[in-house]
Design an enzyme around this catalytic site. Structure first.
Site, PDB file in Angstrom:
ATOM      1  N   ARG A 136      -4.168 -13.687 -16.631  1.00 45.32           N
ATOM      2  CA  ARG A 136      -3.712 -14.922 -17.280  1.00 45.32           C
ATOM      3  C   ARG A 136      -4.822 -15.523 -18.146  1.00 45.32           C
ATOM      4  O   ARG A 136      -4.580 -16.013 -19.219  1.00 45.32           O
ATOM      5  CB  ARG A 136      -3.247 -15.935 -16.227  1.00 45.32           C
ATOM      6  CG  ARG A 136      -1.751 -15.814 -15.953  1.00 45.32           C
ATOM      7  CD  ARG A 136      -1.341 -16.642 -14.787  1.00 45.32           C
ATOM      8  NE  ARG A 136      -2.049 -16.201 -13.584  1.00 45.32           N
ATOM      9  CZ  ARG A 136      -1.857 -16.699 -12.368  1.00 45.32           C
ATOM     10  NH1 ARG A 136      -1.006 -17.675 -12.200  1.00 45.32           N
ATOM     11  NH2 ARG A 136      -2.519 -16.237 -11.331  1.00 45.32           N
TER      12      ARG A 136
ATOM     13  N   ARG B 255       0.289  -4.050  -4.899  1.00 44.56           N
ATOM     14  CA  ARG B 255       1.484  -4.306  -4.100  1.00 44.56           C
ATOM     15  C   ARG B 255       2.681  -3.786  -4.893  1.00 44.56           C
ATOM     16  O   ARG B 255       2.719  -3.912  -6.135  1.00 44.56           O
ATOM     17  CB  ARG B 255       1.684  -5.813  -3.884  1.00 44.56           C
ATOM     18  CG  ARG B 255       0.767  -6.441  -2.873  1.00 44.56           C
ATOM     19  CD  ARG B 255       1.110  -6.034  -1.441  1.00 44.56           C
ATOM     20  NE  ARG B 255       0.292  -6.713  -0.458  1.00 44.56           N
ATOM     21  CZ  ARG B 255      -0.852  -6.234   0.035  1.00 44.56           C
ATOM     22  NH1 ARG B 255      -1.332  -5.079  -0.377  1.00 44.56           N
ATOM     23  NH2 ARG B 255      -1.522  -6.923   0.951  1.00 44.56           N
TER      24      ARG B 255
ATOM     25  N   ASP C 174       0.150   4.033  -4.257  1.00 48.59           N
ATOM     26  CA  ASP C 174      -0.202   3.775  -2.850  1.00 48.59           C
ATOM     27  C   ASP C 174       0.701   2.714  -2.227  1.00 48.59           C
ATOM     28  O   ASP C 174       0.745   2.592  -1.005  1.00 48.59           O
ATOM     29  CB  ASP C 174      -1.668   3.300  -2.792  1.00 48.59           C
ATOM     30  CG  ASP C 174      -2.184   3.106  -1.372  1.00 48.59           C
ATOM     31  OD1 ASP C 174      -1.968   4.008  -0.545  1.00 48.59           O
ATOM     32  OD2 ASP C 174      -2.794   2.062  -1.094  1.00 48.59           O
TER      33      ASP C 174
ATOM     34  N   GLU D 157       8.091  -0.832   2.102  1.00 46.99           N
ATOM     35  CA  GLU D 157       7.315   0.160   2.860  1.00 46.99           C
ATOM     36  C   GLU D 157       7.656   0.064   4.349  1.00 46.99           C
ATOM     37  O   GLU D 157       7.843  -1.061   4.841  1.00 46.99           O
ATOM     38  CB  GLU D 157       5.815  -0.113   2.691  1.00 46.99           C
ATOM     39  CG  GLU D 157       5.350   0.025   1.270  1.00 46.99           C
ATOM     40  CD  GLU D 157       3.917  -0.469   1.074  1.00 46.99           C
ATOM     41  OE1 GLU D 157       3.213  -0.717   2.071  1.00 46.99           O
ATOM     42  OE2 GLU D 157       3.514  -0.623  -0.082  1.00 46.99           O
TER      43      GLU D 157
ATOM     44  N   HIS E 199       0.162   3.570   1.584  1.00 52.02           N
ATOM     45  CA  HIS E 199      -0.562   2.281   1.618  1.00 52.02           C
ATOM     46  C   HIS E 199      -1.869   2.463   2.412  1.00 52.02           C
ATOM     47  O   HIS E 199      -2.083   1.796   3.431  1.00 52.02           O
ATOM     48  CB  HIS E 199       0.297   1.182   2.250  1.00 52.02           C
ATOM     49  CG  HIS E 199      -0.217  -0.204   1.971  1.00 52.02           C
ATOM     50  ND1 HIS E 199       0.609  -1.295   1.820  1.00 52.02           N
ATOM     51  CD2 HIS E 199      -1.486  -0.676   1.819  1.00 52.02           C
ATOM     52  CE1 HIS E 199      -0.133  -2.379   1.598  1.00 52.02           C
ATOM     53  NE2 HIS E 199      -1.410  -2.027   1.599  1.00 52.02           N
TER      54      HIS E 199
HETATM   55  C1  8YV Z   1      -3.706  -3.532   4.474  1.00 54.51           C
HETATM   56  C2  8YV Z   1      -3.988  -4.333   2.243  1.00 54.51           C
HETATM   57  O1  8YV Z   1      -3.840  -4.806   4.917  1.00 54.51           O
HETATM   58  O2  8YV Z   1      -5.954  -5.588   2.264  1.00 54.51           O
HETATM   59  C3  8YV Z   1      -4.794  -5.516   1.915  1.00 54.51           C
HETATM   60  O3  8YV Z   1      -4.252  -6.411   1.277  1.00 54.51           O
HETATM   61  O4  8YV Z   1      -2.937  -4.143   1.745  1.00 54.51           O
HETATM   62  C4  8YV Z   1      -4.482  -3.338   3.206  1.00 54.51           C
HETATM   63  O5  8YV Z   1      -5.833  -3.373   3.416  1.00 54.51           O
HETATM   64  C5  8YV Z   1      -4.138  -2.536   5.451  1.00 54.51           C
HETATM   65  O6  8YV Z   1      -3.256  -1.509   5.316  1.00 54.51           O
HETATM   66  C6  8YV Z   1      -4.187  -3.026   6.868  1.00 54.51           C
HETATM   67  O7  8YV Z   1      -2.948  -2.998   7.440  1.00 54.51           O
END
Ligand code: 8YV
Length: 313
Positions: A176, A232, A256, A261, A279
């Site tokens: 932004r 995400r 990933d 998920e 992930h």
């Molecule tokens: C997950 C993540 O939390 O840090 C984050 O935002 O997406 C990852 O590190 C990790 O899979 C632990 O569950």
């Protein structure tokens, strides 16, 4: 003294559970057959929740635990924790930034290389005997020197940019606001897309970035573009992404994170030009130990009356 009750929402490694047991009375929510019975039984004793990036914490869960004081997230992204609900209830929230930055950036570059050079397919070529019977593996696409566009130049995006520089890749970013960095800035991913060969998504999730990488972005990509996402699933319009993969507007991808998920859209599994990961970008023993330690230190600080190390609310 009675230990405070801690609801462990998502599974944690044994070393974390062991260390948490010293200070907390653990309620293993993920392992409970009757989850509402566990919440009911802990109404008067559970004062903390530890959750994970991909699970979060809902307002309903907060309401079920009237003695709740703090939610500690095992992950940097807390987009699935209902922050307004937590604030309205006076709850504190912590996350685990910094300790996972370099790890996620490593995976980003790993996915980029794996996708462009089709490393998993090359591995299969050796294993299934194709090398012997068919000969040379088809030639693939170069990574070094290609123009990379990073969606979101926060901690992780910046760590990816540093790595990309070592690959002599001209770096652009979309955000932004323009930042004091020597990279080209674009206000949106769609504006950046025509100027890059690699589109790398590293923006935080949540309502502000929902569908930020939209159909217009994919339509603006150059032929041969490579797409990666270590952020995400919600940051991307997944319908438009699947279409761009189907039509090969995206020539290769490393992904990933997804919507829903681990029940991801099965069409992802049909593409031979996509490298998939569960992930797992922060998933090394070293980084997960650091994440667990930071999560614990935040909880301990709260219950000792010391300042939180990494508060988000
Ligand atoms: C997950 C993540 O939390 O840090 C984050 O935002 O997406 C990852 O590190 C990790 O899979 C632990 O569950």
């Amino acid at each position: 003294m009675t230990k405070p009750g801690l609801l462990v929402v998502g599974e944690l490694p044994a070393w974390d559970l062991e260390a948490l047991t010293d200070r907390f009375d653990l309620h293993l929510y993920y392992a409970a057959e009757d989850k509402s019975a566990m919440l009911m039984a802990g109404r008067d004793t559970i004062r903390a929740i530890c959750t994970k990036g991909e699970i979060g914490a809902s307002a309903e869960m907060m309401d079920a635990l009237p003695k709740l004081e703090i939610i500690a997230n095992y992950g940097v992204g807390y987009d699935l924790i209902d922050i307004p609900a937590a604030k309205a209830r006076g709850l504190r929230v912590t996350n685990t930034p910094d300790v996972l930055t370099e790890e996620v950036a490593d995976m980003a570059i790993g996915l980029l290389l794996a996708a462009a050079r089709r490393i998993p397919a090359g591995d299969a070529w050796v294993r299934d005997g194709s090398w012997r019977t068919k000969g040379m593996f088809p030639l693939q696409t170069r990574v070094w020197g290609k123009r990379i566009g990073i969606v979101g130049l926060g901690r992780i995006g910046s760590a990816i940019a540093r790595r990309a520089e070592a690959f002599r890749m001209p770096v652009s970013y979309s955000a932004r606001q323009k930042k004091p960095v020597p990279y080209d800035w674009y206000p949106t991913p769609a504006a950046m897309a025509p100027q890059v060969d690699v589109l790398m998504v590293a923006a935080a999730g949540g309502p502000a970035t929902m569908g930020l990488v939209d159909r217009a972005t994919f339509e603006a990509l150059q032929p041969g573009a490579i797409f990666c996402n270590v952020a995400r699933g919600t940051v991307v319009d997944e319908t438009a992404l699947l279409e761009a993969l189907r039509t090969r507007r995206i020539a290769a991808a490393g992904i990933d994170v997804f919507l829903n998920e681990p029940e991801i859209d099965p069409e992802f599994l049909t593409f031979d030009h996509v490298v998939l990961q569960p992930h797992a970008a922060s998933g090394t023993v070293e980084t997960r130990k650091d994440m667990g330690r930071l999560l614990r230190e935040n909880l301990e600080a709260h219950f000792d009356g010391r300042p939180l190390l990494t508060p988000v609310a």
